[in-house]
Scaffold this motif. Sequence first.
Motif, short mmCIF file in Angstrom:
data_model
loop_
_atom_site.label_atom_id
_atom_site.label_comp_id
_atom_site.label_asym_id
_atom_site.label_seq_id
_atom_site.Cartn_x
_atom_site.Cartn_y
_atom_site.Cartn_z
N SER A 89 0.83 -1.21 0.00
CA SER A 89 0.00 0.00 0.00
C SER A 89 0.86 1.26 0.00
N GLU A 90 1.97 1.22 0.75
CA GLU A 90 2.87 2.37 0.79
C GLU A 90 3.60 2.54 -0.54
N ARG A 91 3.95 1.43 -1.14
CA ARG A 91 4.61 1.48 -2.45
C ARG A 91 3.68 2.03 -3.51
N ALA A 92 2.41 1.66 -3.45
CA ALA A 92 1.43 2.16 -4.42
C ALA A 92 1.27 3.68 -4.31
N GLU A 93 1.21 4.19 -3.08
CA GLU A 93 1.08 5.63 -2.88
C GLU A 93 2.34 6.35 -3.34
N MET A 94 3.50 5.76 -3.10
CA MET A 94 4.74 6.36 -3.55
C MET A 94 4.76 6.48 -5.07
N TRP A 95 4.39 5.39 -5.76
CA TRP A 95 4.41 5.44 -7.22
C TRP A 95 3.34 6.39 -7.77
N ARG A 96 2.21 6.49 -7.09
CA ARG A 96 1.18 7.44 -7.53
C ARG A 96 1.72 8.86 -7.54
N LEU A 97 2.41 9.23 -6.45
CA LEU A 97 2.92 10.60 -6.36
C LEU A 97 4.18 10.80 -7.19
#
Length: 225
Positions: A89-97
């Motif tokens: 979940s943290e990786r997904a938010e990082m890639w989104r931003l």
Amino acid sequence: MPTLLHHPLDPSTRMVRLMLAEYGVPVDLEEIKPWLREPDFLDINPAASVPVLIEEEAVAAVGLLATIFTIEERYAPSTVAGLIPTVGSERAEMWRLFEWVNGKFNDEVTRYVIEEKIAKRDQRGATPDTGVLRAAKANLQEHLLYFAWLFASRRWLAGDEMSLADFALAAHISTLDYIGDIDWEAAGEMRDWYSRIKSRPAFRTLLNDRVIALPPHAGYADLDF
């Protein structure tokens, strides 16, 4: 020692330099003006873009994603914790931003500023288009409001831990700050975040940058700004 083809104010290469410095990897810097499309450079990257990371007896990493994955793969495991979160979940938010900064923010703000204020300096008779710069400035304010809203509820851009998304945003913001396009008095939570990341040892390589005939804005290299 690897060689990085870069331009001092190109945000993508600035992010790569931050990664290398954070991981303690020495690198030779070779300055390129990609918009000049010089034949020797086009032989390496026909897309005429930086960064390009070159190492002996290895295939050159051409482009931003190829370069950051090469750095993460070769250097992060044996030095310090990587900049890409291990939790899904943290990786997904990082890639989104990360995509927001290098896609949307670049396309609506940084790319126009570089084209008008930097690249046109090498075009005989070319002058910055004030209409384009006004649009970029308006877009910048909207993006800064969004980032400030994020920082109001989290310590770093993508969460509670610093990640590659922070280096991406810092690279773009530092380019704009060099030119003097950031109003820090109105930046809110963005100013606190930038002060923290600007104080990291890895950032020193960027704060020492100087472009011929284009000195940095006052306060660019100051940690207390």
